[in-house]
Design an enzyme around this catalytic site. Structure first.
Site, PDB file in Angstrom:
ATOM      1  N   ARG A   1      -4.206  89.407  85.649  1.00 35.06           N
ATOM      2  CA  ARG A   1      -5.351  89.068  86.500  1.00 35.06           C
ATOM      3  C   ARG A   1      -5.807  90.316  87.228  1.00 35.06           C
ATOM      4  O   ARG A   1      -5.020  90.964  87.908  1.00 35.06           O
ATOM      5  CB  ARG A   1      -4.956  88.029  87.557  1.00 35.06           C
ATOM      6  CG  ARG A   1      -4.649  86.680  87.003  1.00 35.06           C
ATOM      7  CD  ARG A   1      -4.757  85.595  88.048  1.00 35.06           C
ATOM      8  NE  ARG A   1      -4.110  85.872  89.311  1.00 35.06           N
ATOM      9  CZ  ARG A   1      -4.157  85.069  90.363  1.00 35.06           C
ATOM     10  NH1 ARG A   1      -4.848  83.953  90.297  1.00 35.06           N
ATOM     11  NH2 ARG A   1      -3.536  85.356  91.465  1.00 35.06           N
TER      12      ARG A   1
ATOM     13  N   ASP B   1       4.593  85.604  93.352  1.00 32.41           N
ATOM     14  CA  ASP B   1       4.183  86.200  92.077  1.00 32.41           C
ATOM     15  C   ASP B   1       5.306  86.012  91.061  1.00 32.41           C
ATOM     16  O   ASP B   1       6.364  86.643  91.166  1.00 32.41           O
ATOM     17  CB  ASP B   1       3.873  87.688  92.276  1.00 32.41           C
ATOM     18  CG  ASP B   1       3.263  88.297  91.028  1.00 32.41           C
ATOM     19  OD1 ASP B   1       3.899  88.204  89.956  1.00 32.41           O
ATOM     20  OD2 ASP B   1       2.157  88.846  91.108  1.00 32.41           O
TER      21      ASP B   1
HETATM   22  C1  PRP Z   1       0.100  85.318  86.636  1.00 38.03           C
HETATM   23  C2  PRP Z   1       0.666  84.127  85.902  1.00 38.03           C
HETATM   24  C3  PRP Z   1      -0.496  83.681  85.059  1.00 38.03           C
HETATM   25  C4  PRP Z   1      -1.674  83.985  85.952  1.00 38.03           C
HETATM   26  C5  PRP Z   1      -2.145  82.696  86.568  1.00 38.03           C
HETATM   27  O1  PRP Z   1       0.099  86.437  85.832  1.00 38.03           O
HETATM   28  O2  PRP Z   1       1.813  84.432  85.161  1.00 38.03           O
HETATM   29  O3  PRP Z   1      -0.600  84.360  83.824  1.00 38.03           O
HETATM   30  O4  PRP Z   1      -1.209  84.874  86.967  1.00 38.03           O
HETATM   31  O5  PRP Z   1      -3.275  82.912  87.315  1.00 38.03           O
HETATM   32  P1  PRP Z   1      -4.693  82.305  86.919  1.00 38.03           P
HETATM   33  O6  PRP Z   1      -4.465  80.887  86.588  1.00 38.03           O
HETATM   34  O7  PRP Z   1      -5.504  82.500  88.168  1.00 38.03           O
HETATM   35  O8  PRP Z   1      -5.234  83.093  85.763  1.00 38.03           O
HETATM   36  P2  PRP Z   1      -0.352  87.873  86.383  1.00 38.03           P
HETATM   37  O9  PRP Z   1      -1.815  88.065  86.150  1.00 38.03           O
HETATM   38  O10 PRP Z   1       0.134  88.049  87.776  1.00 38.03           O
HETATM   39  O11 PRP Z   1       0.349  88.876  85.374  1.00 38.03           O
HETATM   40  P3  PRP Z   1       1.902  89.190  85.161  1.00 38.03           P
HETATM   41  O12 PRP Z   1       2.504  87.985  84.501  1.00 38.03           O
HETATM   42  O13 PRP Z   1       1.870  90.358  84.251  1.00 38.03           O
HETATM   43  O14 PRP Z   1       2.531  89.475  86.480  1.00 38.03           O
HETATM   44  N1  URA Z   2       0.111  84.113  89.641  1.00 40.28           N
HETATM   45  C1  URA Z   2       1.338  84.018  90.220  1.00 40.28           C
HETATM   46  O1  URA Z   2       2.294  84.637  89.746  1.00 40.28           O
HETATM   47  N2  URA Z   2       1.472  83.246  91.305  1.00 40.28           N
HETATM   48  C2  URA Z   2       0.445  82.555  91.830  1.00 40.28           C
HETATM   49  O2  URA Z   2       0.645  81.864  92.838  1.00 40.28           O
HETATM   50  C3  URA Z   2      -0.816  82.669  91.223  1.00 40.28           C
HETATM   51  C4  URA Z   2      -0.956  83.441  90.114  1.00 40.28           C
END
Ligand code: PRP
Ligand code: URA
Length: 209
Positions: free
Chosen positions: A104, A200
């Protein structure tokens, strides 16, 4: 409209509460996520078709049920989806694994793709997309868009914690994809994090914060 299956088994809820606690360390967080994924996998696969084959027990012959699915493909959304993959593989050791890399954008909160590698069998397989967090729904929608563009037809989405906003976005965009979730939380905060959520997920799985 797709169905939302809330898998609120006491064991799942207990383990999820331990994960939410901010002092839970990386090792425990990861182990709990694997255990919950196994428990959820049991329900996510409940409607898989079976067929019977003739086998011989030590006592006599019988018609015995076995899975009648072509192939099973688990697709974690990187990074955090990786934390749900091992639990499912323990249940379905012959499953193939595809990867979709999305993060994201920190300002816009919209998903950015950086990787996609799928087994060639995906098109005719039962595909289970996994990601612990369904927040705005942007990442899940983008992942399902990719899979459908590549021809996948039978897809289900498994996550740990969802915001109501994300569920609505996902159902509107992909009304044919059932959602399996352990808990639907209250809302999103100003940074699009789930409240109360667990923080997160990627950082907590990989110890990157
Ligand atoms: C997190 C999570 C999802 C996303 C959800 O990933 O694992 O993929 O956010 O958010 P959304 O529904 O608003 O799209 P992140 O983008 O933090 O990446 P990461 O897994 O690499 O930390
Ligand atoms: N991604 C995460 O990892 N946690 C949240 O709460 C939302 C998006």
């Amino acid at each position: 409209m797709s169905e939302v299956h809330i898998l609120n088994h006491p064991l799942i809820l207990h383990k999820l509460s331990l994960m939410r606690e901010k002092n839970t360390n990386t090792k425990s967080f990861r182990e709990l996520l694997t255990e919950i994924s196994m428990l959820m996998g049991y329900e996510v696969t409940r409607d898989f078709p079976t067929k019977t084959i003739r086998i011989e027990t030590p006592i006599r012959e019988m018609e015995a049920p076995i899975l009648a699915v072509e192939d099973i493909v688990i697709v974690p959304i990187l990074r955090a989806g990786l934390g749900m993959t091992d639990g499912l593989l323990q249940l379905m050791p012959a499953a193939k694994v595809g990867h979709i890399g999305l993060y994201r954008d920190e300002t816009t909160h919209t998903p950015v793709e950086y990787y996609c590698k799928l087994p060639k069998e995906s098109v005719d397989s039962e595909v289970i997309v996994v990601d612990p967090m369904l927040a705005t729904g942007g990442s899940a929608v983008a992942a399902l868009d990719f899979l459908k563009q590549r021809g996948c037809k039978s897809i289900r989405f498994m996550c740990l914690v969802a915001a109501p906003e994300g569920i609505k976005v996902l159902q509107d965009a992909h009304p044919d994809v059932d959602i399996f979730v352990a808990a639907v939380d209250e809302c999103l905060n100003e940074n699009c994090y789930i409240v109360p959520g667990l923080g997160d997920a990627g950082d907590r799985i990989f110890g990157t914060k």
